[in-house]
Design a protein around this motif. Structure first.
Motif, short mmCIF file in Angstrom:
data_model
loop_
_atom_site.label_atom_id
_atom_site.label_comp_id
_atom_site.label_asym_id
_atom_site.label_seq_id
_atom_site.Cartn_x
_atom_site.Cartn_y
_atom_site.Cartn_z
N GLU A 128 -17.50 -26.67 31.70
CA GLU A 128 -18.58 -25.69 31.61
C GLU A 128 -19.91 -26.44 31.52
O GLU A 128 -20.04 -27.41 30.78
CB GLU A 128 -18.37 -24.81 30.38
N LEU A 129 -20.88 -25.95 32.27
CA LEU A 129 -22.20 -26.59 32.30
C LEU A 129 -23.21 -25.80 31.49
O LEU A 129 -23.08 -24.58 31.36
CB LEU A 129 -22.67 -26.71 33.75
N PRO A 130 -24.22 -26.48 30.92
CA PRO A 130 -24.46 -27.92 30.99
C PRO A 130 -23.47 -28.70 30.14
O PRO A 130 -22.90 -28.16 29.18
CB PRO A 130 -25.89 -28.06 30.46
N VAL A 131 -23.31 -29.97 30.46
CA VAL A 131 -22.41 -30.81 29.69
C VAL A 131 -22.98 -32.22 29.63
O VAL A 131 -23.56 -32.72 30.60
CB VAL A 131 -20.99 -30.82 30.31
N MET A 132 -22.85 -32.84 28.46
CA MET A 132 -23.21 -34.24 28.28
C MET A 132 -21.94 -35.07 28.38
O MET A 132 -20.94 -34.78 27.70
CB MET A 132 -23.88 -34.46 26.93
N LEU A 133 -21.97 -36.10 29.22
CA LEU A 133 -20.81 -36.94 29.45
C LEU A 133 -21.08 -38.36 28.96
O LEU A 133 -22.22 -38.80 28.88
CB LEU A 133 -20.48 -37.01 30.95
N LEU A 134 -20.01 -39.08 28.67
CA LEU A 134 -20.08 -40.50 28.39
C LEU A 134 -19.13 -41.23 29.32
O LEU A 134 -17.94 -40.86 29.42
CB LEU A 134 -19.71 -40.81 26.93
N HIS A 135 -19.64 -42.25 30.00
CA HIS A 135 -18.83 -43.02 30.92
C HIS A 135 -18.16 -44.16 30.16
O HIS A 135 -18.82 -45.05 29.63
CB HIS A 135 -19.68 -43.56 32.06
N ASP A 136 -16.83 -44.11 30.13
CA ASP A 136 -16.06 -45.05 29.32
C ASP A 136 -16.25 -46.49 29.78
O ASP A 136 -16.36 -47.40 28.95
CB ASP A 136 -14.58 -44.67 29.37
N ASP A 137 -16.32 -46.71 31.09
CA ASP A 137 -16.46 -48.09 31.56
C ASP A 137 -17.79 -48.70 31.13
O ASP A 137 -17.87 -49.90 30.83
CB ASP A 137 -16.29 -48.15 33.08
N ALA A 145 -24.68 -45.17 29.65
CA ALA A 145 -23.38 -44.50 29.59
C ALA A 145 -23.49 -42.99 29.58
O ALA A 145 -22.53 -42.30 29.94
CB ALA A 145 -22.62 -44.96 28.34
N PHE A 146 -24.63 -42.45 29.14
CA PHE A 146 -24.79 -40.99 29.08
C PHE A 146 -25.16 -40.42 30.44
O PHE A 146 -25.95 -41.01 31.19
CB PHE A 146 -25.89 -40.61 28.09
N GLU A 147 -24.63 -39.25 30.74
CA GLU A 147 -25.03 -38.49 31.91
C GLU A 147 -24.99 -37.01 31.56
O GLU A 147 -23.98 -36.51 31.03
CB GLU A 147 -24.10 -38.75 33.09
N LEU A 148 -26.07 -36.33 31.81
CA LEU A 148 -26.15 -34.88 31.60
C LEU A 148 -25.99 -34.19 32.95
O LEU A 148 -26.66 -34.56 33.92
CB LEU A 148 -27.50 -34.51 30.98
N ARG A 149 -25.10 -33.20 33.02
CA ARG A 149 -24.94 -32.41 34.23
C ARG A 149 -25.32 -30.96 33.95
O ARG A 149 -24.93 -30.40 32.92
CB ARG A 149 -23.51 -32.48 34.76
N ALA A 150 -26.08 -30.39 34.86
CA ALA A 150 -26.56 -29.01 34.69
C ALA A 150 -26.80 -28.39 36.07
O ALA A 150 -27.03 -29.10 37.06
CB ALA A 150 -27.85 -28.98 33.87
N SER A 151 -26.78 -27.07 36.10
CA SER A 151 -26.87 -26.33 37.36
C SER A 151 -28.29 -25.86 37.64
O SER A 151 -29.04 -25.49 36.72
CB SER A 151 -25.96 -25.10 37.32
N VAL A 152 -28.64 -25.85 38.92
CA VAL A 152 -29.88 -25.20 39.34
C VAL A 152 -29.73 -23.70 39.09
O VAL A 152 -28.74 -23.07 39.47
CB VAL A 152 -30.15 -25.46 40.84
N LEU A 153 -30.73 -23.12 38.42
CA LEU A 153 -30.72 -21.69 38.12
C LEU A 153 -31.51 -20.90 39.16
O LEU A 153 -31.08 -19.83 39.60
CB LEU A 153 -31.32 -21.44 36.73
N SER A 154 -32.66 -21.43 39.53
CA SER A 154 -33.57 -20.64 40.36
C SER A 154 -34.63 -21.54 40.96
O SER A 154 -34.95 -22.60 40.42
CB SER A 154 -34.24 -19.54 39.51
N VAL A 155 -35.17 -21.11 42.11
CA VAL A 155 -36.34 -21.76 42.71
C VAL A 155 -37.39 -20.66 42.86
O VAL A 155 -37.56 -20.08 43.93
CB VAL A 155 -36.00 -22.40 44.07
#
Length: 406
Positions: free
Chosen positions: A26-35, A295-305
């Motif tokens: 489910e978005l938005p979500v904060m991720l951590l890259h293990d590598d 290591a952090f990445e935030l993913r989120a959706s475009v809502l509107s233009v």
């Protein structure tokens, strides 16, 4: 300290299952890259080993048992805490040494330290700061009724005008050191300082005045050892996540004629970032050495233009730290048909509300609603504060989660 496997156990019932694809989140979500985390832990451990200093990572960054375990396995000398609550948590996790980078003034916390960390059978060594005669009076008054089995190791903190805690006057500091050395329930373990809050000038490599503060620390430690006031090998600690190379230059092993344990307190290296530490870390890209990886990445959706050149995205200050700088656009997540494979050159986050981000994009650019964008953040502590369950990912697959404690 007992391990918990490579990754933290799942916490919340609705946490993503290991093996889930990122498209299932489910978005938005904060991720951590293990590598990236594994790489950063190894890189920093190798760096301090080569420099001949010790590392007590500041656990306030993440307050994650899993990440504490990884840093312990990499050879951490101990862990730094900012608050008594963090001290208690780290001790409960079996951390063998806690450097409380603050003065201890709360009577209830002093009592807890006396009863649990100064007991003869305590498995955790504890050190904290002192920076005033009144602060020492308080400690001695509150410790006395508990008659602790071991004296409380104190680091005399030196500070600078306009800064945070720490003594400004070295004559007064030396008088305080003599009192600590002569007292029954405390002992002088060394000296502490923090150069990271000094006003920043044009050079990202060091704030003006930082070298002078560290030179002052060196001279003060020499005075203490010459007078025999330090019990054992003195601990000399400074260094956040930005200028630890300067600390090694001024307080590293080459600068002493007597044995000294120099301890860095860097914490944010474990995740690094696309902002403040990219600019200021000795191992950051803007300092010419991109050894650490964000290591952090935030993913989120475009809502509107809603108008030409303006895009609204579904995250805000409640999801992303904004105390240093706003997040940066890294790219778009490609859709199976390639429709979201966008060139984000020139895209910029210009502001945030609680749950909306405003992007400025080139004229005529109109990403479709639902387009998933990737963002980098600045100042990882704020990200850990906002997310209690952070998916840990490898190759766009969830492999575990990190569960920070407040």
């Amino acid at each position: 300290m007992s391990g918990r496997g490579r990754h933290a156990a799942r916490g919340a019932a609705d946490a993503p299952a290991a093996g889930a694809g990122l498209g299932d989140l489910e978005l938005p979500v904060m991720l951590l890259h293990d590598d990236a985390i594994e790489h950063n832990v190894r890189t920093m451990a190798d760096w301090v080993r080569a420099a001949g200093v010790q590392l007590a990572p500041h656990a306030k960054t993440h307050m994650s048992r899993d990440l504490v375990r990884r840093q312990t396995d990499a050879g951490a000398w101990g862990f730094t805490a900012a608050t008594p609550a963090q001290v208690r948590t780290l001790a409960s996790w079996g951390v063998g040494r806690v450097l409380h980078a603050n003065v201890l003034v709360d009577p209830a916390s002093i009592a807890w330290v006396a009863e649990h960390l100064l007991a003869a059978d305590s498995a955790t060594e504890y050190l904290c700061y002192v920076d005033s005669e009144a602060g020492l009076d308080l400690l001695l008054r509150e410790l006395a009724p508990h008659r602790p089995d071991r004296p409380l190791p104190l680091l005399l903190e030196l500070g600078f005008a306009g800064g945070r805690t720490g003594m400004r006057d070295d004559v007064a500091a030396l008088a305080l050191a003599r009192r600590v050395a002569a007292s029954e329930h405390v002992r002088l373990a060394g000296v502490a300082a923090f150069e990271g809050l000094m006003p920043v000038g044009d050079d990202p490599a060091a704030p003006p005045g930082a070298a002078e503060l560290l030179e002052r620390v060196r001279g003060f430690v020499t005075a203490l050892t010459d007078q025999g006031l330090v019990a054992g090998v003195p601990v000399v600690t400074a260094g956040g996540s930005s200028y630890f190379d300067l600390v090694v230059r001024e307080l590293g092993p080459a600068m002493w004629d007597v044995p000294v344990t120099t301890v860095l307190r860097s914490g944010c290296y474990i995740t690094h970032d696309h902002g403040v530490y990219r600019r200021t870390s000795p191992l950051g890209a803007d300092r010419g050495n991109a050894a650490l990886r964000p290591a952090f990445e935030l993913r989120a959706s475009v809502l509107s233009v809603p108008e030409d050149g303006r895009v609204l995205v579904g995250f805000g200050r409640r999801e992303a730290p904004t105390d240093d700088r706003l997040p940066v656009v890294l790219g778009a997540v490609p859709a199976p048909d390639g429709a979201h494979d966008l060139d984000v050159t020139g895209w910029e986050v210009t502001g945030v509300n609680d749950h909306h981000a405003f992007l400025r994009v080139p004229s005529g650019v109109a990403p479709a609603p639902g387009t998933v964008l990737r963002f980098g953040i600045s100042h990882p502590c704020g990200a850990f504060d906002r997310w209690r369950h952070i998916p840990l990912v490898e190759d766009d697959v969830v492999v575990g989660e990190i569960t920070p404690r407040l």
